[in-house]
Design a protein around this motif. Structure first.
Motif, PDB file in Angstrom:
ATOM      1  N   ASP A   1     -73.557  55.833  13.033  1.00 52.18           N
ATOM      2  CA  ASP A   1     -73.520  57.117  13.749  1.00 52.18           C
ATOM      3  C   ASP A   1     -72.063  57.570  13.811  1.00 52.18           C
ATOM      4  OD1 ASP A   1     -73.813  59.284  15.377  1.00 52.18           O
ATOM      5  OD2 ASP A   1     -74.414  58.149  17.155  1.00 52.18           O
ATOM      6  N   PRO A   2     -71.717  58.688  13.208  1.00 54.97           N
ATOM      7  CA  PRO A   2     -70.311  59.126  13.184  1.00 54.97           C
ATOM      8  C   PRO A   2     -69.699  59.341  14.566  1.00 54.97           C
ATOM      9  CG  PRO A   2     -71.640  60.456  11.679  1.00 54.97           C
ATOM     10  CD  PRO A   2     -72.580  59.592  12.472  1.00 54.97           C
ATOM     11  N   SER A   3     -70.503  59.557  15.583  1.00 57.20           N
ATOM     12  CA  SER A   3     -69.951  59.758  16.928  1.00 57.20           C
ATOM     13  C   SER A   3     -69.649  58.438  17.620  1.00 57.20           C
ATOM     14  CB  SER A   3     -70.934  60.574  17.781  1.00 57.20           C
ATOM     15  OG  SER A   3     -72.127  59.822  17.985  1.00 57.20           O
ATOM     16  N   GLU A   4     -70.016  57.331  17.024  1.00 56.15           N
ATOM     17  CA  GLU A   4     -69.865  56.021  17.655  1.00 56.15           C
ATOM     18  C   GLU A   4     -68.429  55.497  17.697  1.00 56.15           C
ATOM     19  OE1 GLU A   4     -71.207  53.481  20.045  1.00 56.15           O
ATOM     20  OE2 GLU A   4     -72.745  54.628  19.008  1.00 56.15           O
ATOM     21  N   PRO A   5     -67.589  55.679  16.664  1.00 54.25           N
ATOM     22  CA  PRO A   5     -66.243  55.098  16.722  1.00 54.25           C
ATOM     23  C   PRO A   5     -65.491  55.519  17.974  1.00 54.25           C
ATOM     24  CG  PRO A   5     -66.678  55.880  14.518  1.00 54.25           C
ATOM     25  CD  PRO A   5     -67.822  56.337  15.382  1.00 54.25           C
ATOM     26  N   GLY A   6     -64.752  54.598  18.517  1.00 53.67           N
ATOM     27  CA  GLY A   6     -64.018  54.829  19.756  1.00 53.67           C
ATOM     28  C   GLY A   6     -64.589  54.013  20.898  1.00 53.67           C
ATOM     29  N   ASN A   7     -65.845  53.609  20.801  1.00 58.73           N
ATOM     30  CA  ASN A   7     -66.480  52.828  21.853  1.00 58.73           C
ATOM     31  C   ASN A   7     -66.692  51.399  21.359  1.00 58.73           C
ATOM     32  OD1 ASN A   7     -66.737  55.196  23.400  1.00 58.73           O
ATOM     33  ND2 ASN A   7     -68.648  55.705  22.373  1.00 58.73           N
ATOM     34  N   PRO A   8     -65.849  50.462  21.798  1.00 59.73           N
ATOM     35  CA  PRO A   8     -66.065  49.063  21.385  1.00 59.73           C
ATOM     36  C   PRO A   8     -67.297  48.482  22.069  1.00 59.73           C
ATOM     37  CG  PRO A   8     -64.188  49.248  22.871  1.00 59.73           C
ATOM     38  CD  PRO A   8     -64.682  50.631  22.621  1.00 59.73           C
ATOM     39  N   GLY A   9     -67.765  47.364  21.561  1.00 65.83           N
ATOM     40  CA  GLY A   9     -68.920  46.712  22.165  1.00 65.83           C
ATOM     41  C   GLY A   9     -69.702  45.902  21.157  1.00 65.83           C
ATOM     42  N   ASN A  10     -70.966  45.652  21.506  1.00 68.98           N
ATOM     43  CA  ASN A  10     -71.850  44.855  20.654  1.00 68.98           C
ATOM     44  C   ASN A  10     -72.607  45.768  19.700  1.00 68.98           C
ATOM     45  OD1 ASN A  10     -71.219  42.374  21.856  1.00 68.98           O
ATOM     46  ND2 ASN A  10     -72.601  42.804  23.544  1.00 68.98           N
ATOM     47  N   PHE A  11     -72.617  45.375  18.448  1.00 66.00           N
ATOM     48  CA  PHE A  11     -73.289  46.137  17.401  1.00 66.00           C
ATOM     49  C   PHE A  11     -74.140  45.181  16.581  1.00 66.00           C
ATOM     50  CE2 PHE A  11     -69.796  48.755  18.640  1.00 66.00           C
ATOM     51  CZ  PHE A  11     -70.173  50.061  18.379  1.00 66.00           C
ATOM     52  N   ARG A  12     -74.974  45.765  15.729  1.00 67.94           N
ATOM     53  CA  ARG A  12     -75.714  44.960  14.768  1.00 67.94           C
ATOM     54  C   ARG A  12     -75.529  45.582  13.398  1.00 67.94           C
ATOM     55  NH1 ARG A  12     -80.565  46.101  12.485  1.00 67.94           N
ATOM     56  NH2 ARG A  12     -81.436  48.104  12.997  1.00 67.94           N
ATOM     57  N   ILE A  13     -75.644  44.750  12.367  1.00 67.72           N
ATOM     58  CA  ILE A  13     -75.464  45.216  10.996  1.00 67.72           C
ATOM     59  C   ILE A  13     -76.722  45.956  10.572  1.00 67.72           C
ATOM     60  CG2 ILE A  13     -75.070  44.519   8.604  1.00 67.72           C
ATOM     61  CD1 ILE A  13     -73.638  42.025   9.751  1.00 67.72           C
ATOM     62  N   LYS A  14     -76.557  47.218  10.191  1.00 63.21           N
ATOM     63  CA  LYS A  14     -77.680  48.036   9.747  1.00 63.21           C
ATOM     64  C   LYS A  14     -77.862  47.934   8.237  1.00 63.21           C
ATOM     65  CE  LYS A  14     -79.525  52.706   9.816  1.00 63.21           C
ATOM     66  NZ  LYS A  14     -79.273  54.090  10.200  1.00 63.21           N
ATOM     67  N   GLU A  15     -76.750  47.957   7.498  1.00 65.80           N
ATOM     68  CA  GLU A  15     -76.796  47.818   6.043  1.00 65.80           C
ATOM     69  C   GLU A  15     -75.420  47.425   5.540  1.00 65.80           C
ATOM     70  OE1 GLU A  15     -77.062  51.466   3.567  1.00 65.80           O
ATOM     71  OE2 GLU A  15     -77.170  52.509   5.482  1.00 65.80           O
ATOM     72  N   MET A  16     -75.356  47.081   4.278  1.00 63.51           N
ATOM     73  CA  MET A  16     -74.091  46.726   3.648  1.00 63.51           C
ATOM     74  C   MET A  16     -73.859  47.681   2.481  1.00 63.51           C
ATOM     75  SD  MET A  16     -74.243  42.600   3.790  1.00 63.51           S
ATOM     76  CE  MET A  16     -72.509  42.376   3.537  1.00 63.51           C
ATOM     77  N   LEU A  17     -72.709  48.335   2.501  1.00 64.95           N
ATOM     78  CA  LEU A  17     -72.315  49.215   1.406  1.00 64.95           C
ATOM     79  C   LEU A  17     -71.101  48.599   0.734  1.00 64.95           C
ATOM     80  CD1 LEU A  17     -72.668  52.747   3.035  1.00 64.95           C
ATOM     81  CD2 LEU A  17     -74.193  51.651   1.399  1.00 64.95           C
ATOM     82  N   GLY A  18     -71.331  47.939  -0.382  1.00 59.91           N
ATOM     83  CA  GLY A  18     -70.255  47.234  -1.062  1.00 59.91           C
ATOM     84  C   GLY A  18     -69.769  46.094  -0.179  1.00 59.91           C
ATOM     85  N   ASN A  19     -68.471  46.125   0.179  1.00 61.72           N
ATOM     86  CA  ASN A  19     -67.933  45.086   1.046  1.00 61.72           C
ATOM     87  C   ASN A  19     -67.732  45.591   2.473  1.00 61.72           C
ATOM     88  OD1 ASN A  19     -65.827  46.795   0.563  1.00 61.72           O
ATOM     89  ND2 ASN A  19     -64.343  45.209   0.083  1.00 61.72           N
ATOM     90  N   ARG A  20     -68.405  46.682   2.834  1.00 59.60           N
ATOM     91  CA  ARG A  20     -68.337  47.220   4.195  1.00 59.60           C
ATOM     92  C   ARG A  20     -69.650  47.024   4.914  1.00 59.60           C
ATOM     93  NH1 ARG A  20     -64.756  52.435   5.053  1.00 59.60           N
ATOM     94  NH2 ARG A  20     -62.895  51.685   4.033  1.00 59.60           N
ATOM     95  N   LEU A  21     -69.567  46.724   6.181  1.00 63.45           N
ATOM     96  CA  LEU A  21     -70.741  46.613   7.026  1.00 63.45           C
ATOM     97  C   LEU A  21     -70.977  47.956   7.711  1.00 63.45           C
ATOM     98  CD1 LEU A  21     -69.920  43.239   8.828  1.00 63.45           C
ATOM     99  CD2 LEU A  21     -71.304  43.566   6.782  1.00 63.45           C
TER     100      LEU A  21
END
Length: 142
Positions: A117-137
């Motif tokens: 979600d592009p609005s998500e950065p800026g808020n640290p916390g617990n996340f889960r891996i939705k998909e892998m794009l190359g070497n990025r989570l």
């Protein structure tokens, strides 16, 4: 060689080719060949055997195709947990970088993560891996 033997050999070849290629539709064709063999055992003429084999094999293929079209499409490999067991695993984001990425520790290594979600950065916390794009989570909030 009897007609039924030829039908049984055709069925065996179809199964063998299916095992090599993994095309499930060939098993349906093999079922049609078996129906042709049974028709030959029952004494039907060659035209009747061919019609029975075509009807049963074609009907089985059509039924399988219809059944598959009703099921939902599988997820792409980079977001499918059946392909990549890291999908759905939790990660901790302690801080987001100004470019919208974060460095997370996962499986003992540092990974670059981006928010789903592009609005998500800026808020640290617990996340889960939705998909892998190359070497990025690609991660989403829990």
């Amino acid at each position: 060689m009897s007609e039924s033997t030829i039908w049984w050999l055709l069925a065996g070849v179809a199964v063998a080719v299916e095992l090599v290629t993994g095309t499930f539709y060939l098993l349906m064709i093999a079922v049609g060949f078996v129906a042709g063999a049974i028709a030959a055992h029952l004494g039907l003429a060659l035209v009747g055997q061919i019609l029975v084999a075509a009807a049963v094999g074609g009907g089985a293929v059509a039924a399988w195709h219809w059944q598959r079209s009703k099921s939902p499409a599988p997820l792409p490999a980079n977001a499918n947990r059946d392909v990549n067991l890291d999908i759905g695993e939790p990660v901790q984001v302690s801080q987001w970088n100004p470019d919208g990425t974060a460095t997370v520790k996962f499986r003992g290594a540092n990974w670059t993560a981006v928010a789903a979600d592009p609005s998500e950065p800026g808020n640290p916390g617990n996340f889960r891996i939705k998909e892998m794009l190359g070497n990025r989570l690609v991660i989403e909030r829990l």
